[in-house]
Design an enzyme around this catalytic site. Structure first.
Site, PDB file in Angstrom:
ATOM      1  N   TYR A   9      38.932  40.015  33.530  1.00  0.00           N
ATOM      2  CA  TYR A   9      40.051  39.850  32.603  1.00  0.00           C
ATOM      3  C   TYR A   9      39.644  38.897  31.486  1.00  0.00           C
ATOM      4  O   TYR A   9      38.970  37.890  31.747  1.00  0.00           O
ATOM      5  CB  TYR A   9      41.260  39.240  33.311  1.00  0.00           C
ATOM      6  CG  TYR A   9      41.953  40.168  34.284  1.00  0.00           C
ATOM      7  CD1 TYR A   9      43.050  40.923  33.880  1.00  0.00           C
ATOM      8  CD2 TYR A   9      41.515  40.283  35.600  1.00  0.00           C
ATOM      9  CE1 TYR A   9      43.691  41.772  34.768  1.00  0.00           C
ATOM     10  CE2 TYR A   9      42.152  41.134  36.497  1.00  0.00           C
ATOM     11  CZ  TYR A   9      43.237  41.866  36.068  1.00  0.00           C
ATOM     12  OH  TYR A   9      43.864  42.705  36.959  1.00  0.00           O
ATOM     13  N   TYR A  53      37.279  44.158  41.482  1.00  0.00           N
ATOM     14  CA  TYR A  53      36.777  42.775  41.396  1.00  0.00           C
ATOM     15  C   TYR A  53      36.996  42.038  42.711  1.00  0.00           C
ATOM     16  O   TYR A  53      37.970  42.277  43.415  1.00  0.00           O
ATOM     17  CB  TYR A  53      37.390  42.019  40.214  1.00  0.00           C
ATOM     18  CG  TYR A  53      38.896  41.908  40.169  1.00  0.00           C
ATOM     19  CD1 TYR A  53      39.581  40.908  40.864  1.00  0.00           C
ATOM     20  CD2 TYR A  53      39.643  42.789  39.391  1.00  0.00           C
ATOM     21  CE1 TYR A  53      40.956  40.798  40.785  1.00  0.00           C
ATOM     22  CE2 TYR A  53      41.020  42.698  39.311  1.00  0.00           C
ATOM     23  CZ  TYR A  53      41.676  41.691  40.011  1.00  0.00           C
ATOM     24  OH  TYR A  53      43.038  41.592  39.929  1.00  0.00           O
ATOM     25  N   ARG A  80      39.623  43.681  45.086  1.00  0.00           N
ATOM     26  CA  ARG A  80      40.730  44.494  44.580  1.00  0.00           C
ATOM     27  C   ARG A  80      40.195  45.842  44.114  1.00  0.00           C
ATOM     28  O   ARG A  80      39.202  45.897  43.390  1.00  0.00           O
ATOM     29  CB  ARG A  80      41.406  43.825  43.369  1.00  0.00           C
ATOM     30  CG  ARG A  80      42.139  42.522  43.571  1.00  0.00           C
ATOM     31  CD  ARG A  80      43.312  42.528  44.529  1.00  0.00           C
ATOM     32  NE  ARG A  80      44.111  43.742  44.667  1.00  0.00           N
ATOM     33  CZ  ARG A  80      45.115  44.126  43.864  1.00  0.00           C
ATOM     34  NH1 ARG A  80      45.449  43.393  42.831  1.00  0.00           N
ATOM     35  NH2 ARG A  80      45.802  45.226  44.095  1.00  0.00           N
ATOM     36  N   HIS A 116      42.855  48.820  39.398  1.00  0.00           N
ATOM     37  CA  HIS A 116      44.315  48.891  39.295  1.00  0.00           C
ATOM     38  C   HIS A 116      44.746  48.470  37.896  1.00  0.00           C
ATOM     39  O   HIS A 116      44.023  47.746  37.211  1.00  0.00           O
ATOM     40  CB  HIS A 116      44.988  47.981  40.338  1.00  0.00           C
ATOM     41  CG  HIS A 116      44.642  46.539  40.171  1.00  0.00           C
ATOM     42  ND1 HIS A 116      43.475  46.004  40.652  1.00  0.00           N
ATOM     43  CD2 HIS A 116      45.266  45.533  39.517  1.00  0.00           C
ATOM     44  CE1 HIS A 116      43.407  44.722  40.334  1.00  0.00           C
ATOM     45  NE2 HIS A 116      44.466  44.405  39.631  1.00  0.00           N
ATOM     46  N   HIS A 139      48.094  46.755  35.846  1.00  0.00           N
ATOM     47  CA  HIS A 139      49.368  46.045  36.006  1.00  0.00           C
ATOM     48  C   HIS A 139      50.408  46.570  35.021  1.00  0.00           C
ATOM     49  O   HIS A 139      50.081  46.820  33.853  1.00  0.00           O
ATOM     50  CB  HIS A 139      49.176  44.547  35.748  1.00  0.00           C
ATOM     51  CG  HIS A 139      48.284  43.859  36.729  1.00  0.00           C
ATOM     52  ND1 HIS A 139      48.766  43.177  37.819  1.00  0.00           N
ATOM     53  CD2 HIS A 139      46.930  43.743  36.779  1.00  0.00           C
ATOM     54  CE1 HIS A 139      47.744  42.660  38.500  1.00  0.00           C
ATOM     55  NE2 HIS A 139      46.608  42.992  37.896  1.00  0.00           N
TER      56      HIS A 139
END
Ligand code: FE2
Length: 213
Positions: free
Chosen positions: A98, A137, A145, A148, A150
């Site tokens: 991110y 990640y 994870r 995905h 959000h």
């Protein structure tokens, strides 16, 4: 199949009776399960938050990764479209990183990936983003994870919904603690299959159902 036959017979019967009871048997959508926003909701505003996350205005290059299109509708629990809903979409880049100061990962940043979009649904409750498939990640030694995306959806008169969308067929889905925390019967509502879409990009449909406040 038997259920369908039974359903259509009953529906036909009710239609013949004047359709008074039709709404009783129609399948209504159930509210989309909520998921944590996690620590990476954008903290600082950015100039470009349009529906194309693969391009940042003014950049010569586009985001690295597999381009995908995510489209869908925001509905209420009666199956009616929710127009003018505010939809925030944010995600990691193809490397699972991110562009957020809370992300301490050493995976590379992608300076040409927009990372965040803020949209409004149209009169039919529809939204659409063009983005790249996010990378998985690591969270802890034995937990990564799965890819995905959000979502946060807000509209006056409805409970604000924060959730995450997953990619069908990813092996990490089966061991993801956040996805496994959703009741098994509800998990498919968050898992989207991507098939060949337009302009060479795979496309998937994510239907979002809000609860009235
Ligand atoms: Fe995340």
């Amino acid at each position: 199949m038997a259920d369908q036959v039974r359903f259509s017979r009953r529906t036909a019967l009710q239609a013949a009776m004047g359709g008074l009871a039709l709404s009783v048997t129609a399948a209504l959508p159930a509210a989309t399960p909520t998921q944590t926003a996690g620590p990476f909701f954008p903290k600082h505003d950015q100039a470009d938050k349009d529906l194309d996350l693969t391009r940042i205005e003014g950049h010569a290059k586009t985001a690295r990764g597999e381009v995908i299109v995510v489209e869908g509708r925001v509905l209420d629990e009666q199956g009616q479209p929710v127009a003018e809903a505010l939809v925030d979409v944010w995600q990691a880049n193809m490397h699972g990183r991110y562009a957020h100061e809370a992300d301490t990962s050493t995976a590379p940043l992608d300076p040409d990936f927009q990372g965040w979009a803020r949209l409004r649904t149209d009169a039919d409750g529809r939204f659409r983003v063009r983005t790249i498939k996010p990378g998985a990640y690591p969270v802890q030694a034995n937990w990564s994870r799965p890819p995905h995306i959000h979502f946060k959806v807000a509209r006056r008169g409805f409970h604000e919904l924060t959730t995450q969308m997953y990619f069908a067929g990813d092996a990490l889905n089966d061991i993801d603690r956040l996805l496994l925390a959703v009741p098994e019967a509800d998990r498919p509502k968050l898992v989207v299959a991507f098939t060949d879409g337009v302009e060479g990009a795979k496309a998937g449909t994510f239907e979002i159902v809000l609860r009235r406040a």
